[in-house]
Design a protein around this motif. Structure first.
Motif, short mmCIF file in Angstrom:
data_model
loop_
_atom_site.label_atom_id
_atom_site.label_comp_id
_atom_site.label_asym_id
_atom_site.label_seq_id
_atom_site.Cartn_x
_atom_site.Cartn_y
_atom_site.Cartn_z
N ASN A 39 0.83 -1.20 0.00
CA ASN A 39 0.00 0.00 0.00
C ASN A 39 0.86 1.26 0.00
N LEU A 40 1.93 1.26 0.78
CA LEU A 40 2.85 2.40 0.80
C LEU A 40 3.51 2.59 -0.56
N GLY A 47 -0.31 8.34 -5.65
CA GLY A 47 -0.82 9.44 -4.84
C GLY A 47 -2.12 9.10 -4.14
N PHE A 48 -2.64 7.91 -4.35
CA PHE A 48 -3.90 7.49 -3.73
C PHE A 48 -3.60 6.69 -2.46
N CYS A 49 -4.09 7.17 -1.33
CA CYS A 49 -3.88 6.49 -0.07
C CYS A 49 -5.17 6.53 0.75
N PHE A 54 -8.85 8.96 5.06
CA PHE A 54 -9.51 8.80 6.35
C PHE A 54 -9.04 9.86 7.34
N PHE A 55 -7.73 10.08 7.42
CA PHE A 55 -7.21 11.07 8.37
C PHE A 55 -7.65 12.48 7.99
N ARG A 56 -7.79 12.77 6.71
CA ARG A 56 -8.29 14.09 6.31
C ARG A 56 -9.74 14.27 6.72
N LYS A 57 -10.54 13.20 6.61
CA LYS A 57 -11.93 13.28 7.04
C LYS A 57 -12.03 13.44 8.56
#
Length: 61
Positions: A39-40, A47-49, A54-57
């Motif tokens: 995933n990393l 650029g998709f993570c 989730f953390f931005r939400k």
């Protein structure tokens, strides 16, 4: 804390947790380590993570 730093911290925690679970519970938990690493790697190129989304939400910048 920024979302980028939160993602790196979360990935580090997941890797350490999966190594501990692999050692003490089952060798199959190594798949969790592989999933986090893959995933990393894909997020570095695309650029998709999902974790960053989730953390931005959650309100991190």
């Amino acid at each position: 804390m920024t979302a980028d730093k939160a993602v790196r911290a979360f990935a580090g925690i997941m890797v350490l947790l999966s190594v501990a679970l692999t050692y003490w519970v089952s060798p199959w938990f190594v798949l969790l380590t592989l999933f986090v690493g893959a995933n990393l790697l894909q997020s570095a190129f695309t650029g998709f993570c999902p974790a960053e989304m989730f953390f931005r939400k959650m309100g991190l910048k």
